[in-house]
Design a protein around this motif. Structure first.
Motif, mmCIF file in Angstrom:
data_model
loop_
_atom_site.group_PDB
_atom_site.id
_atom_site.type_symbol
_atom_site.label_atom_id
_atom_site.label_comp_id
_atom_site.label_asym_id
_atom_site.label_seq_id
_atom_site.Cartn_x
_atom_site.Cartn_y
_atom_site.Cartn_z
ATOM 1 N N ALA A 160 0.332 -21.514 18.581
ATOM 2 C CA ALA A 160 0.762 -20.520 17.607
ATOM 3 C C ALA A 160 2.234 -20.173 17.779
ATOM 4 O O ALA A 160 2.756 -19.316 17.070
ATOM 5 C CB ALA A 160 -0.090 -19.253 17.751
ATOM 6 N N SER A 161 2.887 -20.834 18.696
ATOM 7 C CA SER A 161 4.262 -20.471 18.992
ATOM 8 C C SER A 161 5.217 -20.902 17.886
ATOM 9 O O SER A 161 4.949 -21.832 17.129
ATOM 10 C CB SER A 161 4.703 -21.110 20.309
ATOM 11 N N SER A 162 6.303 -20.192 17.799
ATOM 12 C CA SER A 162 7.329 -20.496 16.792
ATOM 13 C C SER A 162 8.621 -19.804 17.199
ATOM 14 O O SER A 162 8.614 -18.882 18.011
ATOM 15 C CB SER A 162 6.888 -19.991 15.417
ATOM 16 N N TRP A 163 9.716 -20.253 16.607
ATOM 17 C CA TRP A 163 11.010 -19.614 16.838
ATOM 18 C C TRP A 163 10.909 -18.128 16.490
ATOM 19 O O TRP A 163 11.399 -17.266 17.226
ATOM 20 C CB TRP A 163 12.072 -20.303 15.972
ATOM 21 N N GLN A 164 10.262 -17.836 15.380
ATOM 22 C CA GLN A 164 10.152 -16.449 14.935
ATOM 23 C C GLN A 164 9.373 -15.609 15.949
ATOM 24 O O GLN A 164 9.763 -14.482 16.261
ATOM 25 C CB GLN A 164 9.463 -16.367 13.560
ATOM 26 N N LEU A 165 8.271 -16.149 16.448
ATOM 27 C CA LEU A 165 7.510 -15.410 17.457
ATOM 28 C C LEU A 165 8.389 -15.134 18.666
ATOM 29 O O LEU A 165 8.500 -13.997 19.127
ATOM 30 C CB LEU A 165 6.257 -16.211 17.850
ATOM 31 N N GLN A 166 9.037 -16.183 19.171
ATOM 32 C CA GLN A 166 9.833 -16.014 20.394
ATOM 33 C C GLN A 166 10.983 -15.030 20.193
ATOM 34 O O GLN A 166 11.305 -14.247 21.068
ATOM 35 C CB GLN A 166 10.404 -17.369 20.850
ATOM 36 N N ASN A 167 11.625 -15.093 19.032
ATOM 37 C CA ASN A 167 12.850 -14.333 18.828
ATOM 38 C C ASN A 167 12.664 -13.004 18.114
ATOM 39 O O ASN A 167 13.604 -12.227 17.989
ATOM 40 C CB ASN A 167 13.851 -15.189 18.033
ATOM 41 N N ARG A 168 11.479 -12.749 17.569
ATOM 42 C CA ARG A 168 11.311 -11.531 16.799
ATOM 43 C C ARG A 168 10.171 -10.628 17.256
ATOM 44 O O ARG A 168 10.087 -9.483 16.842
ATOM 45 C CB ARG A 168 11.083 -11.860 15.313
ATOM 46 N N TYR A 169 9.266 -11.130 18.088
ATOM 47 C CA TYR A 169 8.089 -10.289 18.356
ATOM 48 C C TYR A 169 8.462 -8.962 19.007
ATOM 49 O O TYR A 169 7.884 -7.919 18.673
ATOM 50 C CB TYR A 169 6.998 -11.035 19.134
ATOM 51 N N GLN A 170 9.445 -9.001 19.864
ATOM 52 C CA GLN A 170 9.766 -7.748 20.558
ATOM 53 C C GLN A 170 10.348 -6.714 19.609
ATOM 54 O O GLN A 170 9.954 -5.555 19.610
ATOM 55 C CB GLN A 170 10.724 -8.004 21.722
ATOM 56 N N THR A 171 11.259 -7.165 18.746
ATOM 57 C CA THR A 171 11.825 -6.223 17.781
ATOM 58 C C THR A 171 10.769 -5.755 16.788
ATOM 59 O O THR A 171 10.758 -4.589 16.385
ATOM 60 C CB THR A 171 13.034 -6.853 17.073
ATOM 61 N N MET A 172 9.857 -6.642 16.432
ATOM 62 C CA MET A 172 8.768 -6.224 15.530
ATOM 63 C C MET A 172 7.907 -5.147 16.200
ATOM 64 O O MET A 172 7.552 -4.147 15.573
ATOM 65 C CB MET A 172 7.914 -7.433 15.133
ATOM 66 N N LEU A 173 7.589 -5.362 17.457
ATOM 67 C CA LEU A 173 6.771 -4.369 18.172
ATOM 68 C C LEU A 173 7.486 -3.023 18.254
ATOM 69 O O LEU A 173 6.849 -1.969 18.284
ATOM 70 C CB LEU A 173 6.437 -4.862 19.588
ATOM 71 N N GLU A 174 8.819 -3.081 18.265
ATOM 72 C CA GLU A 174 9.602 -1.837 18.355
ATOM 73 C C GLU A 174 9.949 -1.271 16.985
ATOM 74 O O GLU A 174 10.727 -0.328 16.877
ATOM 75 C CB GLU A 174 10.894 -2.117 19.144
ATOM 76 N N ASP A 175 9.395 -1.891 15.925
ATOM 77 C CA ASP A 175 9.649 -1.414 14.559
ATOM 78 C C ASP A 175 11.153 -1.449 14.241
ATOM 79 O O ASP A 175 11.677 -0.584 13.545
ATOM 80 C CB ASP A 175 9.093 0.021 14.418
ATOM 81 N N GLN A 176 11.831 -2.475 14.753
ATOM 82 C CA GLN A 176 13.264 -2.655 14.535
ATOM 83 C C GLN A 176 13.470 -3.855 13.614
ATOM 84 O O GLN A 176 13.039 -4.951 13.938
ATOM 85 C CB GLN A 176 13.968 -2.934 15.872
ATOM 86 N N TYR A 177 14.138 -3.644 12.507
ATOM 87 C CA TYR A 177 14.259 -4.738 11.540
ATOM 88 C C TYR A 177 15.686 -4.964 11.081
ATOM 89 O O TYR A 177 15.948 -5.162 9.899
ATOM 90 C CB TYR A 177 13.337 -4.471 10.352
ATOM 91 N N ASP A 178 16.619 -4.927 12.016
ATOM 92 C CA ASP A 178 17.991 -5.235 11.628
ATOM 93 C C ASP A 178 18.517 -6.420 12.423
ATOM 94 O O ASP A 178 19.645 -6.426 12.888
ATOM 95 C CB ASP A 178 18.903 -4.013 11.791
ATOM 96 N N PHE A 179 17.656 -7.436 12.557
ATOM 97 C CA PHE A 179 18.028 -8.576 13.385
ATOM 98 C C PHE A 179 18.049 -9.864 12.576
ATOM 99 O O PHE A 179 17.425 -10.846 12.917
ATOM 100 C CB PHE A 179 17.081 -8.694 14.578
ATOM 101 N N GLY A 180 18.793 -9.853 11.496
ATOM 102 C CA GLY A 180 18.951 -11.118 10.806
ATOM 103 C C GLY A 180 18.836 -10.996 9.314
ATOM 104 O O GLY A 180 19.104 -9.952 8.749
ATOM 105 N N PHE A 181 18.450 -12.078 8.751
ATOM 106 C CA PHE A 181 18.399 -12.304 7.324
ATOM 107 C C PHE A 181 17.605 -11.211 6.600
ATOM 108 O O PHE A 181 16.477 -10.891 6.976
ATOM 109 C CB PHE A 181 17.714 -13.656 7.143
ATOM 110 N N ALA A 182 18.181 -10.635 5.546
ATOM 111 C CA ALA A 182 17.549 -9.509 4.860
ATOM 112 C C ALA A 182 16.536 -9.965 3.814
ATOM 113 O O ALA A 182 16.631 -11.051 3.250
ATOM 114 C CB ALA A 182 18.614 -8.656 4.188
ATOM 115 N N VAL A 183 15.569 -9.086 3.582
ATOM 116 C CA VAL A 183 14.535 -9.308 2.575
ATOM 117 C C VAL A 183 15.160 -9.648 1.220
ATOM 118 O O VAL A 183 14.722 -10.586 0.542
ATOM 119 C CB VAL A 183 13.645 -8.053 2.462
ATOM 120 N N ASP A 184 16.174 -8.917 0.825
ATOM 121 C CA ASP A 184 16.804 -9.188 -0.472
ATOM 122 C C ASP A 184 17.313 -10.631 -0.569
ATOM 123 O O ASP A 184 17.163 -11.285 -1.602
ATOM 124 C CB ASP A 184 17.992 -8.225 -0.701
ATOM 125 N N HIS A 185 17.905 -11.111 0.526
ATOM 126 C CA HIS A 185 18.394 -12.491 0.505
ATOM 127 C C HIS A 185 17.244 -13.478 0.483
ATOM 128 O O HIS A 185 17.300 -14.497 -0.201
ATOM 129 C CB HIS A 185 19.288 -12.746 1.725
#
Lengths: 289, 289, 289, 289
Positions: free
Chosen positions: C212-237
């Motif tokens: 189940a591993s992926s770049w997104q899991l490795q690089n985003r799970y911690q920020t997701m768990l912390e409810d932090q969403y300013d780490f990259g490409f925006a929803v609008d884009h």
């Protein structure tokens, strides 16, 4: 009344016929001339415009029933369009299903020549066009809408002025959004029942008598059960309309998850070569036939 | 006729009332006794069973209108159930919405005691129960179904024998599958129209006159526009039913993509604490209110 | 080399900086002049173009890193564009994510002036631009691609010539399609685990060590768990890119059901005012926060 | 150590082999005896249990690697199970993927006999079992988990005690949720690229070097491009697991829209007779091959 009618397709042809029968003086134009010639053979009193640049010179009303945004733009305002022929006071009635944006753009351009424009998409399908029982949803200025209603009563059972320019198109989009998900739900219900081995004629009668009933159930279940899909609006056309809906929704930040999914399922039908089947063929996809 | 009626909920209570008014001799049972007592106060001629082990001893007909598979199993065949009271020739009419499997299991167990069983889920909602205008979809042996029809006419406007045991439940599932996706499509259409700023009363009248029309549109659009969601079947109940549908579909290798998605959207409503709103509250989810 | 760099946004600014540091002679242009001026303050050796009609006159290479199809069309070939300044032999490198169609259209128009054009969208995000470690997917003629590779190595870790014009954009679309559904799956997994009360740090480490591993899991799970969403490409884009993907897919009769659904879920985030959060905020939607 | 190993399927057989090779004294049981006999031929020092009622009498450890909830329940606590053979102090390690509920139920029943139970589902697939490199996610009491870790190191590369009973299963569910949507996204990306006529080997290398990368992309894209789907976990097994996930999610009011949709897409593969293909065959469905 002198009327130019542009677009003699499956919908436009019978609509134009009703106008002739209501004693209007018709000029017709169609991209491929064979249809105009055929129409002329049947209705000798009409005239044929050989090109858009010849079209509309003597008309008080111009009616469009063509393909898409680009077609309307090219016909009304493009190079070699009828734009230069437009006289002040003319009314353009556009029955094409387009984006609301296109309607705004056309109105703006035509107002420069003091020409009125209403967006007036229809529902009721080929059957409605033939029987003169279409439903018309009209957007535009009130007086223009009133004029449009007078003319279009030749082929409509109902005409509603929905609001300002574009409102007719937006209403048509609401209609298509409601229809798309509804047909998939109906198809899933029928598919489930067939797999379960139920007597589906019986089931549809019972289910159709209550809270699951719909126009689609009443008018399509029998043909769906018979694997017959040539009874109305084609998948290819539905996808064109859903593209407009989803684009408009995106502009408004409006999420339509079911509509987006059903749009993709229609895409699978197209991929399988079934783009010309009617919209109820979502059942065929489920059956993987 | 001596009838035991089990389950005096929102549906069962008015159904039982119609049986009393049709001059049947009723014994009632409800898990929480206050409802039985209330019923007894209103209809003195009936009797109350204090427990399932007391229930059904003198009845030719036993009618169930309870919660789910497990409730039916416990009531009819569980520990402290009425199983030991069942006499040969009794007919059990089960109005509960359950799996088809449960119906087969119950029939098999009851046949051991020469007791007939039909699965007879209903549609028409609380309103239909109150007005005695329910639609009944019955599965089981023909003679048993015929007996059930005679009794249930006290509260139904239509009764259809769908086929062998379980067919009533499967028909109900077709109904729920058709309804779920249809409501989401309707909700998306309304949501889109609202975001576009259309006059939605006008839009619904136009759209409701053609190919997008449905029972749900006709009967729910006004309450949906008013953000009122207490007019019928609750989200929590729908999810229970859809769980049965999706499980049955899985067993039959039958894919229901739209149904599965709408089931999850109902799940989001539950997660937001809206499980008791009626099923048309899918609009509320889209509006993110 | 004399290079004109157009578009000093979050991506373009650091890319242009790497070119200066590689000793290229840079002319910069940005729609809002404050960014050009800021750049000039930091890198005095560069020059500022005050308007597009002034831009590119002395450049062998023109690099674009701007918004969308329309921006590219206006910049290169529109009214008041730099079209008239283009000299034979110039190479235009377009890093904008656009439709493949736009790339074909631009190549055709520029070839009339013997100017080469490659579509060269990037991945790697703002971080990649800053560290000069972008991945470039290039479509166009082989020799033009080779020239582009030489220049862009200043800010890229990999450059692949994918095929004829448009292939870079199509490859970027494959990338975005793979990413969108993957993030939703990851978000659903995390949401499920959180609701279940699991120790999610532990879970992500275990789950991330296998299939189940992926770049997104490795690089985003911690920020997701912390409810932090300013780490990259925006929803609008992302929505802009997915619109291009879905439109292209529709043209090819290619169904993308998951992509279409996730696109709508991003739409719900936008509707809730979260368009500027990064793409992993699909978790936030599930949590209904 | 005296160990009883139950379930010599594709996973269990190589796991049992590693235990023999670690010098444990093994008793094996399999529903169809031919596999036990084959195992005995290869590893003469082991013994065969002819029935569950004979099994486990002399073992300190009992390991299960069987089908589903029902199988575990029947094996451990059903009629003709090994329940009566269980001695205080025994540890049951259950590698079966089941519901968390089943794990709680088993622990409760076994504690009555002072027997320990841990839920310990694995990931890593057949390859991981053969190479002894499985990942184990364990739920249960700390001491029991510690004992389980000691034994299972014979065939695992990592063992994590996730928390109380059921936590192993819930972690496995997170894994499957993450995997399902990820594979569909990958399949849609590949399908899109193929339809666009891209050189997919090249595309996958570029896309796989950045934010769209995943274990599945790295390990499955080549076989997917070759239309080969016999490299791992089968669709039928995935659907079983997703059923557990979706049921658990429903209990927690947790919506998983993408997971639910992909589950239905797997259902379409089963309906087409592809239930034995590996999970990456979602591409095949898109291609409608």
């Amino acid at each position: 009344m002198n009327i130019s009618f542009i677009g003699l397709g499956k919908m436009g042809y019978p609509m134009a016929k009703h106008l002739v029968q209501a004693n209007h003086q018709l000029e017709v134009f169609n991209r491929s001339p064979s249809k105009s010639e055929d129409f002329k053979r049947n209705f000798e009193q009409c005239t044929i415009a050989n090109s858009l640049t010849d079209c509309g010179k003597h008309s008080e009303i111009i009616i469009l029933c063509i393909g898409n945004d680009e077609d309307v733009r090219n016909t009304l305002t493009g190079k070699d369009s009828l734009y230069s022929n437009l006289k002040p006071g003319t009314l353009v009635i556009d029955h094409t299903t387009t984006s609301a944006e296109l309607a705004c753009e056309m109105q703006a351009k035509l107002l420069e020549k003091q020409v009125d424009y209403v967006d007036a998409p229809v529902s009721g399908g080929e059957q409605g066009a033939i029987s003169g029982q279409l439903t018309i949803m009209c957007g535009g200025q009130a007086l223009a809408a009133e004029r449009a209603q007078g003319i279009t009563q030749a082929y409509s059972k109902s005409f509603t002025h929905m609001g300002p320019i574009g409102s007719g198109q937006l209403t048509k989009m609401v209609n298509q959004i409601c229809v798309a998900g509804l047909i998939e739900a109906l198809a899933e219900g029928i598919h489930f029942g067939q797999q379960a081995g139920l007597d589906m004629e019986k089931v549809m009668k019972v289910v159709g008598s209550g809270a699951a009933s719909s126009w689609q159930l009443q008018n399509r279940y029998q043909t769906m059960l018979e694997d017959q899909y040539d009874f109305g609006f084609a998948v290819d056309h539905m996808r064109k309309d859903l593209e407009i809906c989803l684009k408009e929704a995106k502009k408004m930040n409006t999420s339509l998850p079911s509509t987006a999914m059903v749009d993709q399922l229609y895409g699978e039908l197209q991929q399988s070569g079934h783009g010309q089947l009617d919209t109820s063929s979502l059942l065929k996809r489920l059956q993987n036939k």
